[in-house]
Design a protein around this motif. Structure first.
Motif, PDB file in Angstrom:
ATOM      1  N   ALA A   1       0.840  -1.204   0.000  1.00 23.10           N
ATOM      2  CA  ALA A   1       0.000   0.000   0.000  1.00 23.10           C
ATOM      3  C   ALA A   1       0.873   1.252   0.000  1.00 23.10           C
ATOM      4  CB  ALA A   1      -0.929  -0.006   1.217  1.00 23.10           C
ATOM      5  N   ILE A   2       1.959   1.232   0.782  1.00 21.98           N
ATOM      6  CA  ILE A   2       2.878   2.389   0.819  1.00 21.98           C
ATOM      7  C   ILE A   2       3.438   2.640  -0.588  1.00 21.98           C
ATOM      8  CG2 ILE A   2       5.125   3.192   1.675  1.00 21.98           C
ATOM      9  CD1 ILE A   2       4.525   1.544   4.273  1.00 21.98           C
ATOM     10  N   ARG A   3       3.807   1.558  -1.244  1.00 17.20           N
ATOM     11  CA  ARG A   3       4.353   1.677  -2.611  1.00 17.20           C
ATOM     12  C   ARG A   3       3.323   2.291  -3.560  1.00 17.20           C
ATOM     13  NH1 ARG A   3       3.478  -1.700  -6.855  1.00 17.20           N
ATOM     14  NH2 ARG A   3       5.044  -1.803  -8.507  1.00 17.20           N
ATOM     15  N   ALA A   4       2.090   1.777  -3.486  1.00 19.92           N
ATOM     16  CA  ALA A   4       1.057   2.259  -4.415  1.00 19.92           C
ATOM     17  C   ALA A   4       0.729   3.727  -4.153  1.00 19.92           C
ATOM     18  CB  ALA A   4      -0.201   1.394  -4.272  1.00 19.92           C
ATOM     19  N   VAL A   5       0.641   4.096  -2.886  1.00 18.58           N
ATOM     20  CA  VAL A   5       0.350   5.498  -2.551  1.00 18.58           C
ATOM     21  C   VAL A   5       1.481   6.388  -3.072  1.00 18.58           C
ATOM     22  CG1 VAL A   5       0.180   7.144  -0.623  1.00 18.58           C
ATOM     23  CG2 VAL A   5      -1.084   4.986  -0.533  1.00 18.58           C
ATOM     24  N   THR A   6       2.703   5.976  -2.778  1.00 16.13           N
ATOM     25  CA  THR A   6       3.858   6.802  -3.160  1.00 16.13           C
ATOM     26  C   THR A   6       3.945   6.969  -4.671  1.00 16.13           C
ATOM     27  OG1 THR A   6       5.023   6.001  -1.216  1.00 16.13           O
ATOM     28  CG2 THR A   6       6.376   6.994  -2.947  1.00 16.13           C
ATOM     29  N   ARG A   7       3.873   5.857  -5.381  1.00 20.62           N
ATOM     30  CA  ARG A   7       4.044   5.941  -6.839  1.00 20.62           C
ATOM     31  C   ARG A   7       2.871   6.683  -7.489  1.00 20.62           C
ATOM     32  NH1 ARG A   7       7.497   1.127  -8.180  1.00 20.62           N
ATOM     33  NH2 ARG A   7       9.399   1.664  -7.038  1.00 20.62           N
ATOM     34  N   THR A   8       1.651   6.442  -7.002  1.00 19.53           N
ATOM     35  CA  THR A   8       0.493   7.153  -7.582  1.00 19.53           C
ATOM     36  C   THR A   8       0.645   8.650  -7.351  1.00 19.53           C
ATOM     37  OG1 THR A   8      -0.912   5.263  -7.013  1.00 19.53           O
ATOM     38  CG2 THR A   8      -2.050   7.279  -7.626  1.00 19.53           C
ATOM     39  N   ALA A   9       1.040   9.000  -6.129  1.00 19.70           N
ATOM     40  CA  ALA A   9       1.172  10.429  -5.807  1.00 19.70           C
ATOM     41  C   ALA A   9       2.267  11.067  -6.655  1.00 19.70           C
ATOM     42  CB  ALA A   9       1.467  10.590  -4.313  1.00 19.70           C
ATOM     43  N   LEU A  10       3.423  10.421  -6.733  1.00 25.01           N
ATOM     44  CA  LEU A  10       4.530  10.993  -7.513  1.00 25.01           C
ATOM     45  C   LEU A  10       4.124  11.136  -8.979  1.00 25.01           C
ATOM     46  CD1 LEU A  10       7.548   9.024  -5.986  1.00 25.01           C
ATOM     47  CD2 LEU A  10       7.041  11.461  -5.659  1.00 25.01           C
ATOM     48  N   ASN A  11       3.444  10.123  -9.495  1.00 26.73           N
ATOM     49  CA  ASN A  11       3.040  10.162 -10.904  1.00 26.73           C
ATOM     50  C   ASN A  11       1.907  11.162 -11.162  1.00 26.73           C
ATOM     51  OD1 ASN A  11       4.961   8.348 -11.889  1.00 26.73           O
ATOM     52  ND2 ASN A  11       3.775   6.603 -11.166  1.00 26.73           N
ATOM     53  N   SER A  12       1.311  11.664 -10.059  1.00 24.35           N
ATOM     54  CA  SER A  12       0.275  12.697 -10.209  1.00 24.35           C
ATOM     55  C   SER A  12       0.856  14.083  -9.938  1.00 24.35           C
ATOM     56  CB  SER A  12      -0.870  12.454  -9.225  1.00 24.35           C
ATOM     57  OG  SER A  12      -1.306  11.129  -9.276  1.00 24.35           O
ATOM     58  N   GLY A  13       2.169  14.132  -9.689  1.00 25.15           N
ATOM     59  CA  GLY A  13       2.821  15.433  -9.495  1.00 25.15           C
ATOM     60  C   GLY A  13       2.914  15.897  -8.048  1.00 25.15           C
ATOM     61  N   PHE A  14       2.596  15.020  -7.075  1.00 26.96           N
ATOM     62  CA  PHE A  14       2.691  15.408  -5.655  1.00 26.96           C
ATOM     63  C   PHE A  14       4.053  15.015  -5.086  1.00 26.96           C
ATOM     64  CE2 PHE A  14      -1.937  13.960  -5.959  1.00 26.96           C
ATOM     65  CZ  PHE A  14      -2.416  15.237  -6.222  1.00 26.96           C
ATOM     66  N   ARG A  15       4.450  15.698  -4.010  1.00 28.48           N
ATOM     67  CA  ARG A  15       5.588  15.217  -3.203  1.00 28.48           C
ATOM     68  C   ARG A  15       5.010  14.218  -2.201  1.00 28.48           C
ATOM     69  NH1 ARG A  15       8.456  19.519   0.120  1.00 28.48           N
ATOM     70  NH2 ARG A  15      10.218  18.080   0.255  1.00 28.48           N
ATOM     71  N   VAL A  16       5.855  13.310  -1.725  1.00 29.90           N
ATOM     72  CA  VAL A  16       5.361  12.320  -0.757  1.00 29.90           C
ATOM     73  C   VAL A  16       6.267  12.313   0.471  1.00 29.90           C
ATOM     74  CG1 VAL A  16       4.739   9.899  -0.370  1.00 29.90           C
ATOM     75  CG2 VAL A  16       4.504  10.882  -2.646  1.00 29.90           C
TER      76      VAL A  16
END
Ligand code: ADP
Ligand code: F6P
Length: 338
Positions: free
Chosen positions: A19-34
């Motif tokens: 879940a941590i991986r999915a949140v991080t990668r989705t956020a980064l790929n949407s232009g957010f910092r994590v």
């Protein structure tokens, strides 16, 4: 929303890393910092926070535990703790948080949202005791560990013609026990949610099995039957019999039936190891969904499984729901096992 924080809280469960991986990668790929918040709400109070990149979450999809660590943080239950956490969010520029944990952690997410830090929660616990969801991240893996362990026990139990009393972890809930029993064919299955009679449901069942030629037995009990909590229908009854734990339970079976009995308490071993495909995919799907909600400005939601579908609910509404124990399924387990 520019910066998303993520934390894991309460008891860890297999799949939290996915879940941590999915949140991080989705956020980064949407232009957010994590920002990865370590040790649950404690890290928000102390500022134990690290920035996560795409590679920070490499090689974790297959690992149990949580790379962010987890904690039970009592200070966060107090207003002062929440206010401190809000200050930390301001300091690190965190605009929203994905919380992975059980219903206690959801209450924390609700408090943070009410104090101006939007949160979305994901159910991560081996117990599957979250009333608003049919499934939780880690349940399937823990269940499969129990199945493997019972299969091991069968060998030695059969060789020695013994009765194994297996105590399954699951806090106040019997869900892991019920499914493990269905999958292993335990002779007797006892959970906190359903009252039982030691003589009729345990002693007589074993005796009947002996008459039919069975020469070893698996008696599966939830740890919760020994807990003094309102949801446990059996605590006072067991106390009245002088049974406080699995060892007492096994001893009493031996006294009443003559079959040599041994207890096995599975405990925290149920929470470790590589997550199953089911838990990895559930965690991945929920992680992506959580970031999408925050990205749309939606918060105070929990991602759940309802009627087999992944959907989101208001946290307060979700916490007030009920998940009645599946008594018919328990009856099926107990009917089939002799
Ligand atoms: P779980 O999340 O697995 O149910 P806990 O009940 O231990 O585990 O809760 C995890 C953490 O969530 C607690 O240590 C605390 O920091 C926070 N928490 C629990 N209950 C509340 C509450 N009523 N209000 C605010 N925060 C809470
Ligand atoms: O909620 C997960 C769980 O493993 C329960 O099954 C168990 O009763 C409890 O946590 C144990 O808590 P701790 O890890 O704090 O001993």
């Amino acid at each position: 929303m520019k910066t998303i924080g993520i934390l894991t809280s309460g008891g860890d469960s297999q799949g939290m890393n996915a879940a941590i991986r999915a949140v991080t990668r989705t956020a980064l790929n949407s232009g957010f910092r994590v920002m990865g918040i370590r040790k649950g709400y404690l890290g928000l109070i102390t500022g134990d926070i690290v920035e996560l990149t795409a590679t920070s979450v490499s090689d974790i999809i297959n690992r149990g535990g949580t790379m962010l660590r987890s904690a039970r943080c009592l200070e966060f239950k107090e207003e002062a703790g929440v206010l401190q956490a809000v200050e930390t969010c301001k300091k690190f520029g965190i605009d929203g948080i994905v919380v992975i944990g059980g219903d206690g952690s959801f209450r924390g997410a609700r408090d943070l949202t009410l104090h101006g830090v939007p949160c979305v929660a994901i159910p991560g616990t081996i117990d599957n005791d979250i009333v608003c969801s049919e499934d939780t991240i880690g349940f399937d893996t823990a269940l499969n560990i129990c199945i493997d362990l019972v299969d091991y026990l069968r060998d030695t139990s059969a060789s020695h013609n013994r009765c194994s009393v297996v105590q399954i972890m699951g806090r106040n809930a019997g869900w892991v026990t019920l499914e493990a029993s269905l999958a292993t064919g335990a002779t007797v299955t006892l959970v906190p949610e359903v009252a039982f009679d030691f003589h009729a449901d345990v002693v007589e069942k074993i005796k009947k099995g002996q008459e039919l030629g069975k020469d070893y037995f698996i008696v599966m009990v939830s740890e919760g039957i020994f807990f003094n909590v309102k949801s446990n229908k059996n605590y006072e009854y067991l106390q009245s019999l002088g049974i406080n734990n699995a060892a007492d339970f096994a001893k009493r079976i031996e006294e009443e039936t003559g079959i040599v009995s041994r207890e096995s308490v599975f405990g925290h071993v149920q929470r470790g190891g590589s997550p199953t495909a089911h838990d990895r995919i559930l965690a991945t799907t929920m992680g992506k969904y959580a970031v999408e909600l925050l990205g749309q400005g939606i918060s105070n939601r929990v991602i759940v499984v309802r009627d087999g579908k992944i959907v989101d609910l208001d946290i307060l509404e979700a916490l007030s729901m009920e998940k009645p124990f599946d008594v018919e399924r328990l009856q099926m387990a107990n009917m089939l096992n002799i």
